[in-house]
Write a protein that holds these residues in place. Structure first.
Motif, PDB file in Angstrom:
ATOM      1  N   GLN A 149       0.824  -1.211   0.000  1.00 19.41           N
ATOM      2  CA  GLN A 149       0.000   0.000   0.000  1.00 19.41           C
ATOM      3  C   GLN A 149       0.857   1.260   0.000  1.00 19.41           C
ATOM      4  OE1 GLN A 149      -3.042  -0.115   3.128  1.00 19.41           O
ATOM      5  NE2 GLN A 149      -3.031  -2.356   3.049  1.00 19.41           N
ATOM      6  N   ASP A 150       2.200   1.066   0.118  1.00 25.04           N
ATOM      7  CA  ASP A 150       3.143   2.187   0.172  1.00 25.04           C
ATOM      8  C   ASP A 150       2.797   3.137   1.321  1.00 25.04           C
ATOM      9  OD1 ASP A 150       5.471   3.265  -0.800  1.00 25.04           O
ATOM     10  OD2 ASP A 150       4.474   4.606  -2.208  1.00 25.04           O
ATOM     11  N   PRO A 151       2.765   2.600   2.553  1.00 18.80           N
ATOM     12  CA  PRO A 151       2.257   3.375   3.684  1.00 18.80           C
ATOM     13  C   PRO A 151       3.233   4.421   4.206  1.00 18.80           C
ATOM     14  CG  PRO A 151       3.084   1.281   4.466  1.00 18.80           C
ATOM     15  CD  PRO A 151       3.194   1.249   2.947  1.00 18.80           C
ATOM     16  N   LYS A 152       2.656   5.393   4.894  1.00 18.12           N
ATOM     17  CA  LYS A 152       3.444   6.357   5.664  1.00 18.12           C
ATOM     18  C   LYS A 152       3.557   5.900   7.116  1.00 18.12           C
ATOM     19  CE  LYS A 152       2.122  10.329   2.808  1.00 18.12           C
ATOM     20  NZ  LYS A 152       1.268   9.601   1.835  1.00 18.12           N
ATOM     21  N   ILE A 153       2.587   5.100   7.557  1.00 22.89           N
ATOM     22  CA  ILE A 153       2.639   4.501   8.887  1.00 22.89           C
ATOM     23  C   ILE A 153       2.132   3.070   8.789  1.00 22.89           C
ATOM     24  CG2 ILE A 153       0.353   5.421   9.507  1.00 22.89           C
ATOM     25  CD1 ILE A 153       1.322   5.538  12.427  1.00 22.89           C
ATOM     26  N   LEU A 154       2.822   2.168   9.495  1.00 21.20           N
ATOM     27  CA  LEU A 154       2.444   0.760   9.537  1.00 21.20           C
ATOM     28  C   LEU A 154       1.924   0.457  10.943  1.00 21.20           C
ATOM     29  CD1 LEU A 154       2.470  -1.930   7.953  1.00 21.20           C
ATOM     30  CD2 LEU A 154       4.777  -2.321   8.846  1.00 21.20           C
ATOM     31  N   VAL A 155       0.676  -0.011  11.022  1.00 22.97           N
ATOM     32  CA  VAL A 155       0.016  -0.288  12.293  1.00 22.97           C
ATOM     33  C   VAL A 155      -0.097  -1.803  12.433  1.00 22.97           C
ATOM     34  CG1 VAL A 155      -2.070   0.064  13.667  1.00 22.97           C
ATOM     35  CG2 VAL A 155      -1.268   1.874  12.124  1.00 22.97           C
ATOM     36  N   ALA A 173      13.745  -8.644  12.989  1.00 25.27           N
ATOM     37  CA  ALA A 173      14.802  -8.091  12.128  1.00 25.27           C
ATOM     38  C   ALA A 173      14.212  -7.270  10.989  1.00 25.27           C
ATOM     39  CB  ALA A 173      15.671  -9.222  11.574  1.00 25.27           C
ATOM     40  N   LYS A 174      13.097  -7.718  10.417  1.00 23.14           N
ATOM     41  CA  LYS A 174      12.476  -6.996   9.308  1.00 23.14           C
ATOM     42  C   LYS A 174      11.848  -5.689   9.782  1.00 23.14           C
ATOM     43  CE  LYS A 174      13.743  -9.682   6.094  1.00 23.14           C
ATOM     44  NZ  LYS A 174      14.759  -9.178   5.128  1.00 23.14           N
ATOM     45  N   LEU A 175      11.242  -5.700  10.952  1.00 20.11           N
ATOM     46  CA  LEU A 175      10.677  -4.456  11.483  1.00 20.11           C
ATOM     47  C   LEU A 175      11.793  -3.473  11.855  1.00 20.11           C
ATOM     48  CD1 LEU A 175       7.659  -5.704  13.668  1.00 20.11           C
ATOM     49  CD2 LEU A 175       7.688  -4.923  11.279  1.00 20.11           C
ATOM     50  N   LYS A 176      12.926  -4.004  12.292  1.00 20.52           N
ATOM     51  CA  LYS A 176      14.095  -3.152  12.547  1.00 20.52           C
ATOM     52  C   LYS A 176      14.547  -2.468  11.255  1.00 20.52           C
ATOM     53  CE  LYS A 176      16.278  -3.169  16.689  1.00 20.52           C
ATOM     54  NZ  LYS A 176      16.804  -1.944  17.365  1.00 20.52           N
ATOM     55  N   GLU A 177      14.528  -3.207  10.157  1.00 18.03           N
ATOM     56  CA  GLU A 177      14.897  -2.633   8.866  1.00 18.03           C
ATOM     57  C   GLU A 177      13.925  -1.524   8.468  1.00 18.03           C
ATOM     58  OE1 GLU A 177      15.819  -5.176   5.529  1.00 18.03           O
ATOM     59  OE2 GLU A 177      16.361  -6.818   6.866  1.00 18.03           O
ATOM     60  N   LEU A 178      12.636  -1.768   8.695  1.00 15.07           N
ATOM     61  CA  LEU A 178      11.637  -0.754   8.354  1.00 15.07           C
ATOM     62  C   LEU A 178      11.824   0.488   9.217  1.00 15.07           C
ATOM     63  CD1 LEU A 178       8.473  -2.992   7.907  1.00 15.07           C
ATOM     64  CD2 LEU A 178       9.880  -1.953   6.110  1.00 15.07           C
ATOM     65  N   LYS A 179      12.145   0.283  10.479  1.00 15.21           N
ATOM     66  CA  LYS A 179      12.410   1.417  11.368  1.00 15.21           C
ATOM     67  C   LYS A 179      13.616   2.208  10.868  1.00 15.21           C
ATOM     68  CE  LYS A 179      13.787   2.582  16.115  1.00 15.21           C
ATOM     69  NZ  LYS A 179      13.967   2.089  17.513  1.00 15.21           N
ATOM     70  N   ALA A 180      14.682   1.503  10.488  1.00 14.08           N
ATOM     71  CA  ALA A 180      15.894   2.166  10.009  1.00 14.08           C
ATOM     72  C   ALA A 180      15.636   2.946   8.722  1.00 14.08           C
ATOM     73  CB  ALA A 180      16.998   1.136   9.789  1.00 14.08           C
ATOM     74  N   SER A 181      14.653   2.504   7.951  1.00 13.86           N
ATOM     75  CA  SER A 181      14.317   3.202   6.704  1.00 13.86           C
ATOM     76  C   SER A 181      13.530   4.485   6.944  1.00 13.86           C
ATOM     77  CB  SER A 181      13.514   2.276   5.788  1.00 13.86           C
ATOM     78  OG  SER A 181      12.163   2.155   6.239  1.00 13.86           O
ATOM     79  N   GLY A 182      13.076   4.682   8.197  1.00 15.63           N
ATOM     80  CA  GLY A 182      12.329   5.891   8.536  1.00 15.63           C
ATOM     81  C   GLY A 182      10.820   5.716   8.566  1.00 15.63           C
ATOM     82  N   LEU A 183      10.336   4.490   8.315  1.00 14.38           N
ATOM     83  CA  LEU A 183       8.896   4.252   8.348  1.00 14.38           C
ATOM     84  C   LEU A 183       8.384   4.329   9.783  1.00 14.38           C
ATOM     85  CD1 LEU A 183       6.361   3.447   6.699  1.00 14.38           C
ATOM     86  CD2 LEU A 183       6.937   1.060   7.186  1.00 14.38           C
ATOM     87  N   THR A 184       7.272   5.002   9.976  1.00 11.70           N
ATOM     88  CA  THR A 184       6.633   5.109  11.289  1.00 11.70           C
ATOM     89  C   THR A 184       5.863   3.833  11.583  1.00 11.70           C
ATOM     90  OG1 THR A 184       6.389   7.486  10.917  1.00 11.70           O
ATOM     91  CG2 THR A 184       5.113   6.519  12.719  1.00 11.70           C
TER      92      THR A 184
END
Length: 232
Positions: A149-155, A173-184
């Motif tokens: 969905q190309d989100p700005k925030i992942l809930v 590990a994957k959520l850590k990667e998303l955090k490092a990418s700047g995703l909220t």
């Protein structure tokens, strides 16, 4: 980025949230924690439009989204991964992902190829039906579908529920990667170590209200909050 102000919500005549206030900073991981039955999932469902607030306001990027249907909220950049995962069992992995991609705007950052690269487990299962996946693979598909969905925030609601320890490590590990990418990220999770390993900010809930706010380090040091609000 996402803010709930004075929100009252629930199911039918049953009120679960009582004037709840919650604010998620852009670029942060916010963990919403508490014992079972205090209203955490209800909070997420209200934030993403699956439940309508009886009163109060939900705003996203400064826009009032209170009462908007979930697909409209999703198109604004809010992607939801429910505890039940809700994978379409009769559709293939590819079809699940492509269907979610219809909610993205033009030139999305997340494509089928990028999701397959992000979750190699799914790359080899593209033609398999959703019902043929393991629990861990279904959770990866649920997250991948949200990313499409190309989100700005992942809930995310309880992303580790029912998963084997090795899969939990992979999801972490994957959520850590998303955090490092700047995703909220806004996260509800019963696994405290998992949540605090990701979170910047933490809110604790009890009886439909936020009763404690702080950062992950502050919660780790607050033994009284652990005993009073988490029971650990």
């Amino acid at each position: 980025m996402l803010e709930l102000t004075g929100v009252e919500s629930g199911y039918g005549e049953t009120r679960v949230l009582h004037g709840l206030d919650l604010a998620v900073r852009e670029g942060s991981v916010h963990a919403l924690l508490g014992r079972n039955g205090v209203g955490k999932s209800t909070t997420l469902k209200t934030a993403v439009g699956h439940l309508k607030a009886v009163s109060g306001a939900v705003t996203f990027l400064g826009q009032d989204v209170t009462g908007l249907p979930p697909h409209v909220v999703a198109r604004k950049g809010v992607a939801f991964v429910p505890e039940t995962r809700d994978v379409f069992g009769a559709l293939s992995v590819r079809e699940n992902l492509e269907l979610a991609g219809r909610l993205a705007g033009a030139n999305p950052a997340w494509t089928l190829e990028r999701v397959a690269e992000f979750f190699p487990n799914l790359a080899n299962r593209m033609t398999n039906g959703g019902h043929e996946l393991s629990g861990g693979e279904q959770q990866m598909l649920a997250i991948g579908r949200a990313l499409m969905q190309d989100p700005k925030i992942l809930v995310l609601d309880e992303p580790t529920e029912g998963l084997a320890p090795i899969i939990i490590q992979q999801i972490f590990a994957k959520l850590k990667e998303l955090k490092a990418s700047g995703l909220t990220l806004l996260l509800v999770e019963q696994n405290l170590n998992f949540a605090l390993g990701l979170a910047d900010d933490v809110s604790l809930m009890s009886r439909g209200r936020i009763v404690w706010r702080g950062d992950a380090a502050a919660l780790k040091a607050d033994e009284e909050a652990h005993v009073r609000w988490l029971g650990v």
